[in-house]
Design a protein around this motif. Structure first.
Motif, PDB file in Angstrom:
ATOM      1  N   THR A 116       0.842  -1.204   0.000  1.00  9.52           N
ATOM      2  CA  THR A 116       0.000   0.000   0.000  1.00  9.52           C
ATOM      3  C   THR A 116       0.873   1.248   0.000  1.00  9.52           C
ATOM      4  O   THR A 116       0.591   2.214  -0.731  1.00  9.52           O
ATOM      5  N   LEU A 117       1.927   1.241   0.795  1.00  5.34           N
ATOM      6  CA  LEU A 117       2.834   2.393   0.843  1.00  5.34           C
ATOM      7  C   LEU A 117       3.544   2.596  -0.489  1.00  5.34           C
ATOM      8  O   LEU A 117       3.697   3.739  -0.956  1.00  5.34           O
ATOM      9  N   VAL A 118       3.944   1.514  -1.135  1.00 12.38           N
ATOM     10  CA  VAL A 118       4.593   1.603  -2.449  1.00 12.38           C
ATOM     11  C   VAL A 118       3.612   2.173  -3.473  1.00 12.38           C
ATOM     12  O   VAL A 118       3.966   3.068  -4.254  1.00 12.38           O
ATOM     13  N   ALA A 119       2.372   1.688  -3.465  1.00 12.10           N
ATOM     14  CA  ALA A 119       1.365   2.189  -4.406  1.00 12.10           C
ATOM     15  C   ALA A 119       1.080   3.670  -4.174  1.00 12.10           C
ATOM     16  O   ALA A 119       0.952   4.446  -5.127  1.00 12.10           O
ATOM     17  N   ALA A 120       1.016   4.085  -2.912  1.00 15.96           N
ATOM     18  CA  ALA A 120       0.792   5.503  -2.596  1.00 15.96           C
ATOM     19  C   ALA A 120       1.959   6.350  -3.089  1.00 15.96           C
ATOM     20  O   ALA A 120       1.764   7.441  -3.634  1.00 15.96           O
ATOM     21  N   GLY A 121       3.176   5.844  -2.926  1.00 18.53           N
ATOM     22  CA  GLY A 121       4.352   6.556  -3.427  1.00 18.53           C
ATOM     23  C   GLY A 121       4.331   6.697  -4.933  1.00 18.53           C
ATOM     24  O   GLY A 121       4.676   7.751  -5.479  1.00 18.53           O
ATOM     25  N   ASP A 122       3.901   5.639  -5.629  1.00 18.05           N
ATOM     26  CA  ASP A 122       3.789   5.690  -7.091  1.00 18.05           C
ATOM     27  C   ASP A 122       2.794   6.767  -7.527  1.00 18.05           C
ATOM     28  O   ASP A 122       3.044   7.519  -8.473  1.00 18.05           O
ATOM     29  N   ILE A 123       1.675   6.842  -6.831  1.00 16.30           N
ATOM     30  CA  ILE A 123       0.662   7.848  -7.167  1.00 16.30           C
ATOM     31  C   ILE A 123       1.210   9.254  -6.933  1.00 16.30           C
ATOM     32  O   ILE A 123       1.063  10.143  -7.774  1.00 16.30           O
ATOM     33  N   LEU A 124       1.871   9.458  -5.801  1.00 16.93           N
ATOM     34  CA  LEU A 124       2.419  10.790  -5.508  1.00 16.93           C
ATOM     35  C   LEU A 124       3.499  11.183  -6.507  1.00 16.93           C
ATOM     36  O   LEU A 124       3.575  12.338  -6.926  1.00 16.93           O
ATOM     37  N   ARG A 125       4.322  10.216  -6.934  1.00 16.64           N
ATOM     38  CA  ARG A 125       5.338  10.521  -7.965  1.00 16.64           C
ATOM     39  C   ARG A 125       4.661  10.889  -9.282  1.00 16.64           C
ATOM     40  O   ARG A 125       5.122  11.785  -9.994  1.00 16.64           O
ATOM     41  N   ALA A 126       3.567  10.219  -9.604  1.00 18.29           N
ATOM     42  CA  ALA A 126       2.849  10.527 -10.849  1.00 18.29           C
ATOM     43  C   ALA A 126       2.271  11.941 -10.812  1.00 18.29           C
ATOM     44  O   ALA A 126       2.136  12.584 -11.855  1.00 18.29           O
TER      45      ALA A 126
END
Length: 115
Positions: free
Chosen positions: A26-36
């Motif tokens: 979940t933390l990795v997915a949230a980081g991916d969204i924030l980078r996008a």
């Protein structure tokens, strides 16, 4: 002595219990969204799509950047699950997947404007 909000309400130096930590995925997915969302043009695209669905040429006109650049940023947003495209004749209409991400962007812009 406990206050109405519990023991910690009376002692400002008391340590609060640790906040729950979501699973690593979940933390990795949230980081991916924030980078996008981390590019100014992508923030502007999200703000435009918050108002209504748009095709690429409408985004080009609204943002004053080239069609290839808009398309590149839309690919990033699409890969991150922020936007989705739906073909309508010869055009693809882009829309936000949900309002959660628009709120993040709007709050970030408001915070930046507060200076």
């Amino acid at each position: 002595m406990k206050g109405p909000l519990g023991e910690h309400a009376l002692d400002p130096f008391a340590s609060a219990p640790p906040a729950p930590v979501p699973p690593k995925e979940t933390l990795v997915a949230a980081g991916d969204i924030l980078r996008a969302l981390a590019a100014p043009v992508r923030i502007a695209i999200v703000l435009q799509l918050r108002e209504s669905e748009r095709c690429v040429h409408e985004l080009v006109g609204a943002l004053g950047v080239t069609q290839p650049l808009i398309s590149q940023h839309l690919r990033v947003l699409k890969a991150a699950g922020v936007v989705r495209g739906e073909r309508n004749g010869r055009e693809v209409l882009y829309r936000l997947v949900d309002d959660h991400l628009a709120h993040i962007v709007v709050d970030a812009v408001a915070h930046a404007e507060e200076g």
